[in-house]
Design a protein around this motif. Structure first.
Motif, PDB file in Angstrom:
ATOM      1  N   PRO A 232       0.802  -1.220   0.000  1.00 23.18           N
ATOM      2  CA  PRO A 232       0.000   0.000   0.000  1.00 23.18           C
ATOM      3  C   PRO A 232       0.832   1.266   0.000  1.00 23.18           C
ATOM      4  O   PRO A 232       0.380   2.310  -0.473  1.00 23.18           O
ATOM      5  CB  PRO A 232      -0.820  -0.120   1.300  1.00 23.18           C
ATOM      6  N   ARG A 236      -0.617   4.531  -2.040  1.00 28.35           N
ATOM      7  CA  ARG A 236      -1.473   5.367  -1.207  1.00 28.35           C
ATOM      8  C   ARG A 236      -0.753   6.643  -0.849  1.00 28.35           C
ATOM      9  O   ARG A 236       0.176   6.647  -0.059  1.00 28.35           O
ATOM     10  CB  ARG A 236      -1.872   4.617   0.075  1.00 28.35           C
ATOM     11  N   PHE A 245      -7.312   4.349  -1.642  1.00 30.45           N
ATOM     12  CA  PHE A 245      -7.357   2.913  -1.410  1.00 30.45           C
ATOM     13  C   PHE A 245      -7.685   2.245  -2.731  1.00 30.45           C
ATOM     14  O   PHE A 245      -8.673   2.571  -3.379  1.00 30.45           O
ATOM     15  CB  PHE A 245      -8.405   2.586  -0.336  1.00 30.45           C
ATOM     16  N   VAL A 279      -4.421   1.054   8.807  1.00 30.16           N
ATOM     17  CA  VAL A 279      -4.670   0.346   7.555  1.00 30.16           C
ATOM     18  C   VAL A 279      -5.457  -0.933   7.799  1.00 30.16           C
ATOM     19  O   VAL A 279      -6.357  -1.278   7.024  1.00 30.16           O
ATOM     20  CB  VAL A 279      -3.341   0.035   6.839  1.00 30.16           C
ATOM     21  N   GLU A 283      -8.647  -1.850   5.511  1.00 22.24           N
ATOM     22  CA  GLU A 283      -8.540  -2.959   4.572  1.00 22.24           C
ATOM     23  C   GLU A 283      -9.165  -4.243   5.122  1.00 22.24           C
ATOM     24  O   GLU A 283      -9.672  -5.066   4.350  1.00 22.24           O
ATOM     25  CB  GLU A 283      -7.075  -3.197   4.201  1.00 22.24           C
ATOM     26  N   ASP A 337       1.398  -0.197  11.023  1.00 21.10           N
ATOM     27  CA  ASP A 337       1.040  -0.695   9.693  1.00 21.10           C
ATOM     28  C   ASP A 337       2.208  -1.391   8.991  1.00 21.10           C
ATOM     29  O   ASP A 337       2.164  -1.621   7.781  1.00 21.10           O
ATOM     30  CB  ASP A 337       0.555   0.470   8.813  1.00 21.10           C
ATOM     31  N   TYR A 340       1.868  -4.410   6.485  1.00 21.34           N
ATOM     32  CA  TYR A 340       1.308  -4.128   5.158  1.00 21.34           C
ATOM     33  C   TYR A 340       2.394  -3.706   4.168  1.00 21.34           C
ATOM     34  O   TYR A 340       2.213  -3.813   2.959  1.00 21.34           O
ATOM     35  CB  TYR A 340       0.230  -3.049   5.249  1.00 21.34           C
TER      36      TYR A 340
END
Length: 414
Positions: A232, A236, A245, A279, A283, A337, A340
């Protein structure tokens, strides 16, 4: 005193000299904050009674309702539902334009979209959605988006949690081909990386995607199992450009469902559009709604949770986390995060599993947690300690015990 004069004058304009050095810039920022403080306080009490204001800089004028601010910037929501960030040191003048902020009606937004996209597109409305699509296709897409919205509301309603009604019409743009979609991405400041099928941008509050030539779409189709989710952090943008997103690869239906889930959640008071929501919260919920069983009204009430799993995420989570030697991950996952970015597919599986576990076993606590996260100041850094504190307040102090129950739940879910 300045704030009081601004309120008393109503529509009068207070002009500020253009900053010529840092000292003047600081004074302008302080003066702006005084007036904005009054508007922001009203905004947090009741949005319907919030005044509309105009902030002018050398480059632009922004009119709307203040939704958040600090000493450096403020976010203003305009009548179309778009978020604009204004740097207070750049403000040259400000005024109250109306005693009450009024969003545009669905019909007014529809008329604007018709003028914006012309004769090559149709604009269809259904429920809360307005969908722009190639001629002859808009109604079909609008039906699908509306179906996702209705399923989303029903899912939370069954679990005793009433979500907010969107303040603005939900807009989705479906372009006829990749080339047109890429041009729109460029306009939004989005890099159209290979495999990007669509995205939801929190600042414009719009979904954008393209039709790869699919002849029919519907909610009953099984999602494509060969999706590729990428890091991401590559796609992002930071909060200054707006939070985006995206869905990479997968079927058009998958893209619609995933991005519509994001859009609905941000407009139903579950996430803050200015940013700051973890996140995994965003998500994880998006991945939960990828499952056809979640969107099926009968299955959503079924006692058998296996009818509602996201099979792709379930299989990966079982192989990577349940069958493996137990490792304490919940604290670090909730607190940041990083997974991710470092282990993207694992993070999506873990985020789905955690969200599924909480919605299935602790729906009231999960709803309370979403509200808490969404109500925090989005311009204040959400530290690891703060994240863990909010999580503990919602689900209990003993995170290790919760993690044990979490893994046991999936060991028994067959």
């Amino acid at each position: 005193m300045l704030a009081e004069r601004a309120r008393n004058r109503g529509h009068s304009v207070r002009h500020l000299e253009k900053p010529t050095n840092r000292g003047i810039a600081r004074r302008i920022a302080r003066s702006s904050v005084l007036v904005l403080s009054a508007a922001t306080c009203i905004c947090r009490v009741h949005a319907a009674t919030t005044p509309a204001i105009e902030l002018k800089t050398a480059k632009t004028a922004v009119v709307g309702r203040i939704v958040s601010r600090d000493k450096r910037v403020c976010w203003i929501l305009n009548s179309r539902g778009e978020l604009n960030q204004v740097v207070l040191s750049e403000v040259e003048s400000f005024r109250k334009t109306a005693t009450r902020f009024r969003p545009l009606s669905t019909m007014e937004v529809r008329d604007q979209l018709v003028r914006e996209y012309g004769r090559e597109y149709d604009v269809a409305g259904r429920g809360r959605y307005l969908v722009v699509a190639p001629r002859g296709r808009a109604k079909e897409y609008a039906k699908l988006f509306d179906g996702v919205y209705r399923s989303f509301r029903a899912y939370f309603s069954v679990r005793g949690f009433q979500i907010d009604e969107p303040e603005f019409p939900l807009i989705a743009l479906v372009f006829p081909d990749r080339k047109t979609f890429n041009a729109y991405c460029h306009k939004d400041g989005i890099t159209a990386v290979s495999g990007l099928r669509g995205y939801y941008l929190a600042t414009t509050n719009r979904i954008a995607l393209y039709d790869p030539g699919v002849t029919s779409i519907g909610l009953g189709t099984t999602p494509t199992p060969n999706r590729t989710d990428r890091d991401p952090s590559r796609w992002r943008p930071e909060i200054g450009r707006g939070t985006m997103f995206a869905r990479l690869q997968g079927s058009l239906q998958d893209t619609i469902i995933h991005e519509a889930t994001h859009q609905i959640a941000f407009n139903a008071g579950l996430h803050a559009r200015e940013g700051g929501t973890p996140v995994w919260v965003i998500e994880g919920l998006g991945c939960v709604f990828e499952s056809p069983g979640i969107r099926d009204a009968a299955k959503s009430r079924n006692r058998d949770a296996m009818t509602r799993i996201n099979r792709l995420r379930y299989v990966r989570f079982q192989s990577r986390f349940v069958g493996a030697k137990p490792v304490a991950l919940l604290r670090s996952f909730v607190g940041g995060d990083q997974m991710y970015q470092a282990r993207t597919l694992d993070a999506y599986a873990y985020g789905w599993a955690l969200t599924f576990f909480l919605t299935e076993t602790r729906p009231t606590e999960y709803a309370r947690y979403l509200r808490k996260v969404a109500s925090r100041d989005p311009l204040t850094a959400y530290t690891q300690d703060a994240r863990l504190s909010d999580f503990r307040n919602a689900f209990g102090d003993d995170v290790d015990r919760l993690e044990t129950e979490f893994l046991r739940y999936f060991k028994q879910l067959k």
